[in-house]
Design an enzyme around this catalytic site. Structure first.
Site, PDB file in Angstrom:
ATOM      1  N   ASP A   1      57.320  -6.152  22.766  1.00  0.00           N
ATOM      2  CA  ASP A   1      56.780  -4.945  21.983  1.00  0.00           C
ATOM      3  C   ASP A   1      57.671  -3.586  22.522  1.00  0.00           C
ATOM      4  O   ASP A   1      57.836  -3.341  23.713  1.00  0.00           O
ATOM      5  CB  ASP A   1      55.358  -4.430  22.373  1.00  0.00           C
ATOM      6  CG  ASP A   1      54.753  -3.368  21.754  1.00  0.00           C
ATOM      7  OD1 ASP A   1      55.684  -2.721  20.767  1.00  0.00           O
ATOM      8  OD2 ASP A   1      53.937  -2.799  22.301  1.00  0.00           O
TER       9      ASP A   1
ATOM     10  N   ASN B   1      57.321  -0.187  21.119  1.00  0.00           N
ATOM     11  CA  ASN B   1      56.884   0.874  20.908  1.00  0.00           C
ATOM     12  C   ASN B   1      55.288   1.044  21.239  1.00  0.00           C
ATOM     13  O   ASN B   1      54.690   1.942  21.013  1.00  0.00           O
ATOM     14  CB  ASN B   1      57.010   1.341  19.552  1.00  0.00           C
ATOM     15  CG  ASN B   1      56.112   0.526  18.546  1.00  0.00           C
ATOM     16  OD1 ASN B   1      55.583  -0.657  18.951  1.00  0.00           O
ATOM     17  ND2 ASN B   1      56.062   0.603  17.515  1.00  0.00           N
TER      18      ASN B   1
ATOM     19  N   ASP C   1      52.689  -0.445  20.814  1.00  0.00           N
ATOM     20  CA  ASP C   1      51.492  -0.624  19.939  1.00  0.00           C
ATOM     21  C   ASP C   1      50.671  -2.061  20.281  1.00  0.00           C
ATOM     22  O   ASP C   1      49.882  -2.623  19.421  1.00  0.00           O
ATOM     23  CB  ASP C   1      51.858  -0.477  18.459  1.00  0.00           C
ATOM     24  CG  ASP C   1      52.558  -1.603  17.756  1.00  0.00           C
ATOM     25  OD1 ASP C   1      53.188  -2.263  18.730  1.00  0.00           O
ATOM     26  OD2 ASP C   1      53.070  -1.520  16.827  1.00  0.00           O
TER      27      ASP C   1
ATOM     28  N   ASP D   1      58.272  -6.773  18.205  1.00  0.00           N
ATOM     29  CA  ASP D   1      58.754  -6.074  17.007  1.00  0.00           C
ATOM     30  C   ASP D   1      60.358  -6.328  17.230  1.00  0.00           C
ATOM     31  O   ASP D   1      60.973  -6.887  18.081  1.00  0.00           O
ATOM     32  CB  ASP D   1      58.493  -4.598  16.877  1.00  0.00           C
ATOM     33  CG  ASP D   1      58.723  -3.966  18.163  1.00  0.00           C
ATOM     34  OD1 ASP D   1      59.723  -4.257  19.014  1.00  0.00           O
ATOM     35  OD2 ASP D   1      57.811  -3.038  18.522  1.00  0.00           O
TER      36      ASP D   1
ATOM     37  N   ASP E   1      62.096 -17.773   8.219  1.00  0.00           N
ATOM     38  CA  ASP E   1      60.882 -18.480   8.036  1.00  0.00           C
ATOM     39  C   ASP E   1      60.744 -18.024   6.602  1.00  0.00           C
ATOM     40  O   ASP E   1      60.032 -16.880   6.379  1.00  0.00           O
ATOM     41  CB  ASP E   1      59.848 -18.281   8.954  1.00  0.00           C
ATOM     42  CG  ASP E   1      58.861 -19.355   9.115  1.00  0.00           C
ATOM     43  OD1 ASP E   1      58.764 -20.187   8.238  1.00  0.00           O
ATOM     44  OD2 ASP E   1      58.343 -19.726  10.284  1.00  0.00           O
TER      45      ASP E   1
ATOM     46  N   ASP F   1      58.893 -23.001   5.299  1.00  0.00           N
ATOM     47  CA  ASP F   1      57.356 -23.389   5.569  1.00  0.00           C
ATOM     48  C   ASP F   1      56.757 -24.318   4.590  1.00  0.00           C
ATOM     49  O   ASP F   1      56.723 -23.836   3.542  1.00  0.00           O
ATOM     50  CB  ASP F   1      56.804 -22.089   5.620  1.00  0.00           C
ATOM     51  CG  ASP F   1      55.300 -22.010   6.217  1.00  0.00           C
ATOM     52  OD1 ASP F   1      55.070 -22.369   7.289  1.00  0.00           O
ATOM     53  OD2 ASP F   1      54.408 -22.066   5.284  1.00  0.00           O
TER      54      ASP F   1
ATOM     55  N   GLU G   1      59.780 -27.708   6.898  1.00  0.00           N
ATOM     56  CA  GLU G   1      58.541 -28.266   7.719  1.00  0.00           C
ATOM     57  C   GLU G   1      58.076 -29.416   6.616  1.00  0.00           C
ATOM     58  O   GLU G   1      57.548 -28.826   5.656  1.00  0.00           O
ATOM     59  CB  GLU G   1      57.725 -27.156   7.998  1.00  0.00           C
ATOM     60  CG  GLU G   1      56.533 -27.507   8.834  1.00  0.00           C
ATOM     61  CD  GLU G   1      55.246 -26.655   8.770  1.00  0.00           C
ATOM     62  OE1 GLU G   1      54.463 -26.903   9.770  1.00  0.00           O
ATOM     63  OE2 GLU G   1      55.070 -26.089   7.687  1.00  0.00           O
TER      64      GLU G   1
ATOM     65  N   HIS H   1      54.823 -22.485  17.125  1.00  0.00           N
ATOM     66  CA  HIS H   1      53.854 -21.511  17.164  1.00  0.00           C
ATOM     67  C   HIS H   1      52.354 -22.196  16.690  1.00  0.00           C
ATOM     68  O   HIS H   1      51.511 -21.484  16.646  1.00  0.00           O
ATOM     69  CB  HIS H   1      54.175 -20.374  16.250  1.00  0.00           C
ATOM     70  CG  HIS H   1      54.358 -20.895  15.028  1.00  0.00           C
ATOM     71  ND1 HIS H   1      55.631 -21.634  14.433  1.00  0.00           N
ATOM     72  CD2 HIS H   1      53.587 -20.811  13.797  1.00  0.00           C
ATOM     73  CE1 HIS H   1      54.913 -21.964  13.095  1.00  0.00           C
ATOM     74  NE2 HIS H   1      54.165 -21.347  12.603  1.00  0.00           N
ATOM     75  N   ASP H   2      52.639 -23.445  16.376  1.00  0.00           N
ATOM     76  CA  ASP H   2      51.193 -24.047  15.930  1.00  0.00           C
ATOM     77  C   ASP H   2      50.671 -25.112  16.899  1.00  0.00           C
ATOM     78  O   ASP H   2      49.645 -25.651  16.737  1.00  0.00           O
ATOM     79  CB  ASP H   2      51.462 -24.793  14.351  1.00  0.00           C
ATOM     80  CG  ASP H   2      51.750 -24.031  13.393  1.00  0.00           C
ATOM     81  OD1 ASP H   2      51.233 -22.800  13.316  1.00  0.00           O
ATOM     82  OD2 ASP H   2      52.625 -24.474  12.578  1.00  0.00           O
TER      83      ASP H   2
HETATM   84  C1  GLC Z   1      52.960 -23.794   8.355  1.00  0.00           C
HETATM   85  C2  GLC Z   1      52.954 -22.759   9.536  1.00  0.00           C
HETATM   86  C3  GLC Z   1      51.680 -22.405  10.063  1.00  0.00           C
HETATM   87  C4  GLC Z   1      51.181 -21.786   8.768  1.00  0.00           C
HETATM   88  C5  GLC Z   1      51.062 -22.615   7.603  1.00  0.00           C
HETATM   89  C6  GLC Z   1      50.653 -22.004   6.230  1.00  0.00           C
HETATM   90  O1  GLC Z   1      52.533 -24.918   8.875  1.00  0.00           O
HETATM   91  O2  GLC Z   1      53.782 -23.236  10.609  1.00  0.00           O
HETATM   92  O3  GLC Z   1      51.673 -21.454  10.857  1.00  0.00           O
HETATM   93  O4  GLC Z   1      49.771 -21.358   9.058  1.00  0.00           O
HETATM   94  O5  GLC Z   1      52.423 -23.070   7.354  1.00  0.00           O
HETATM   95  O6  GLC Z   1      51.713 -21.110   5.804  1.00  0.00           O
HETATM   96 CA    CA Z   2      55.413  -2.832  18.374  1.00  0.00          CA
END
Ligand code: GLC
Ligand code: CA
Length: 574
Positions: free
Chosen positions: A26, A28, A30, A34, A103, A205, A259, A323-324
């Site tokens: 981050d 700034n 908040d 970013d 993405d 995605d 994906e 991230h999942d």
């Molecule tokens: C993909 C992403 C996930 C998101 C889902 C719906 O699986 O990796 O984070 O929730 O698509 O867009």
């Molecule tokens: Ca920020």
């Protein structure tokens, strides 16, 4: 923005690093990461040696699903910055030899996207057919029996126009109707817009869902709601991707990774076969959902299967987290007393196997799952929905909670740990999600100058991969006599004419995938009569007698817990 020229198939040589921007840095105060934070760490990423940064969605969004619900494809979410700053970030990255992967969420938009607002306004609105609207079933009720990933039915009733709309994910993520050519055309224009602003690659995605089956039939073998996933990877999806490949991806030489959950080695071939012209590689999830992820035999057999299926005419991606998913050291290694060793062992497999490696932010310092204690710690409502569903299905609450602790999506979304400072140096304000308390010992600053750290190990292996073509382009074969339930062992090998004098043609990788000692029988050509031909280029333990060649140990070697070694064959003398 000036476009950069890249060689054909440049993605085969790349190492990708995924940035979940809101949790990276981050700039700034908040509490939300970013673009300013990304720009500030480009030097760090360059030193790590990565070639591409994949940025999780950064377009405008009401954040029902942290940006995976887009409300304006051409506007940057103000939390992250603006378009001007994006262009600066891209050119600063390019200057350091780093490419940008966007993405792109094409299966659905936010329900707050103006297209959907129009679409739901009346049955004869021109945008009505941009989404998937259906009348109730003849006897009343939902149009079919599909369920959504995030719990409940995949259909949401719209009072005003008296129809249901389809949402594969949350009710705030209505599916676009890809059968409508206007939708596809617009998505092409959006991709071009971002290419013109410096994007070199796309992560697509949930792209396996864009094609829907004709007539949207009911399940016939309905078992439970997750069977919804049967409706994916359909011929329609392949047709839309071929079209987009021919019109956008190929002419712009962009790198694409889709994906695509639920694909087998056989069905994945359709996406990545170069003669079909669709995608360069996909993210399938087989390596993560093996019956026993702690078992080296399964891991390597699986890698062998994918290599056999895809390598002739395609390519693959390697990853153990995103991230999942849980943190990889918590899922596959030991995130307590053997955290550093096991993080390095996993990294070794990731960075020396066949296929383009994807590193998720924080894995390079061995970040772990978060010690969640209470409901208030969680931010991802959609991850929570799986827990609620388990409870609704009568699952033992303790078991459901244990699963939730391991599988929730916030484990990987806690802030990047830069230092031991307050909030791990992630923000000067209050972070949007709690920082893992172990940042006091697990952080970038502490690992920067420590040559035994996980970070140094990643740097070493990435550099080795860059230096030796065999680690990028060589074939992949398990060494069956050495490989076992405990030990991962494979050889990478180049065939064809050497491309440089003194080129290394073979590499042997040996990884103890367990937290106990394991014995491995080295092949004769490494530890036997001709032992001098292989030398150890990397090992994640210190040896008492550092001068001694590891191969001098003899054919039977003892691997310490999570010990990883990479041997290079000495080039032939000419
Ligand atoms: C993909 C992403 C996930 C998101 C889902 C719906 O699986 O990796 O984070 O929730 O698509 O867009
Ligand atoms: Ca920020």
């Amino acid at each position: 923005m000036k476009s950069i020229e890249l060689p054909r198939e440049w993605w085969k040589d790349a190492v990708v690093y995924q940035i979940y921007t809101r949790s990276f840095l981050d700039s700034n105060g908040d509490g939300i990461g970013d673009f300013g934070g990304v720009i500030a760490q480009l030097d760090y990423l360059q030193r790590l040696g990565v070639d591409v940064i994949w940025l999780s969605p950064f377009c405008d969004s009401p954040n029902d699903d942290n940006g995976y619900d887009i409300s304006d494809y051409r506007r940057i979410h103000p939390e992250f910055g603006d378009l001007e700053q994006f262009v600066i970030m891209a050119s600063e990255a390019h200057r350091r030899g780093i490419k940008i992967m966007m993405d792109l969420v094409m299966n659905h938009t936010s329900d707050e996207h103006p297209w959907f607002v129009e679409s739901r306004s009346s049955r004869d609105n021109p945008k009505r057919d941009w989404y998937i609207w259906r009348d109730p079933a003849p006897g009343g009720g939902k149009p079919n029996n599909w369920d959504s990933y995030f719990g409940g039915a995949a259909w949401e009733w719209d009072e005003q126009t008296g129809q249901y709309y389809l949402h594969t994910f949350s009710t705030k993520q209505p599916d676009l109707n890809w059968a409508n050519p206007a939708v596809r055309q617009e998505m092409h224009r959006i991709a071009e817009f971002w290419i013109a602003h410096g994007v070199n690659a796309f992560r697509l995605d949930a792209v396996h869902h864009i094609g829907k089956p004709v007539g949207l039939p009911d399940y016939t073998d309905y078992k439970h709601e997750r069977e919804f996933r049967l409706y994916k990877n359909l011929p329609e999806t392949h047709a839309y991707l071929q079209e987009m490949h021919d019109q956008i991806f190929a002419p712009h030489n962009v790198f694409t990774v889709g994906e695509t959950g639920g694909t087998t080695p056989g069905s994945s071939r359709k996406y990545v076969d170069r003669d079909r012209g669709e995608l360069n590689m996909i993210h399938h999830f087989e390596q993560l959902f093996l019956p026993n992820p702690g078992n080296a035999a399964d891991i390597q057999r699986n890698m062998q299967r994918w290599f056999k299926a895809l390598s002739r005419r395609g390519w693959d991606a390697q990853f153990f987290s995103n991230h999942d998913l849980p943190r990889q050291v918590s899922a596959f290694g030991n995130d307590r007393e053997l955290r550093g060793k096991s993080a390095a062992a996993i990294a070794t497999v990731l960075l020396t196997a066949w296929g383009t490696p994807f590193i998720y932010q924080g894995e390079e310092i061995g970040m772990t799952n978060f010690p969640f204690a209470e409901m208030d710690d969680f931010r991802d409502r959609h991850g929570l929905s799986w827990y609620q569903r388990d409870l609704a299905h009568g699952e033992d609450p303790e078991l459901a909670w244990a699963r939730m602790l391991q599988e929730n999506r916030d484990n990987s979304r806690t802030p990047m740990q830069w230092s031991e400072a307050r909030h791990a140096g992630f923000t000067a304000g209050e972070p949007w999600i709690p920082v893992n308390p172990n940042h006091v010992s697990v952080n970038v600053a502490a690992q920067e100058s420590d040559s035994d750290s996980t970070l140094s190990w990643y740097r070493r292996l990435i550099a080795l991969r860059r230096q030796h073509r065999v680690l990028r382009r060589g074939s992949f074969r398990i060494l069956r006599r050495t490989a076992s339930r405990d030990v991962v062992c494979f050889v990478r090998r180049l065939s064809g004419k050497p491309q440089a004098a003194g080129e290394v043609r073979r590499v042997l990788v040996l990884v103890n995938w367990t937290g106990s000692q394991a014995e491995a029988r080295l092949p004769r050509r490494i530890a036997g009569a001709s032992r001098r031909r292989f030398s150890c280029a990397a090992v994640n333990y210190r040896y008492r007698d550092a001068g001694r060649s590891l191969s001098a140990e003899g054919r039977k070697t003892v691997l310490r817990p999570y010990e990883a070694r990479v041997y290079l064959e000495e080039p032939k003398k000419i």
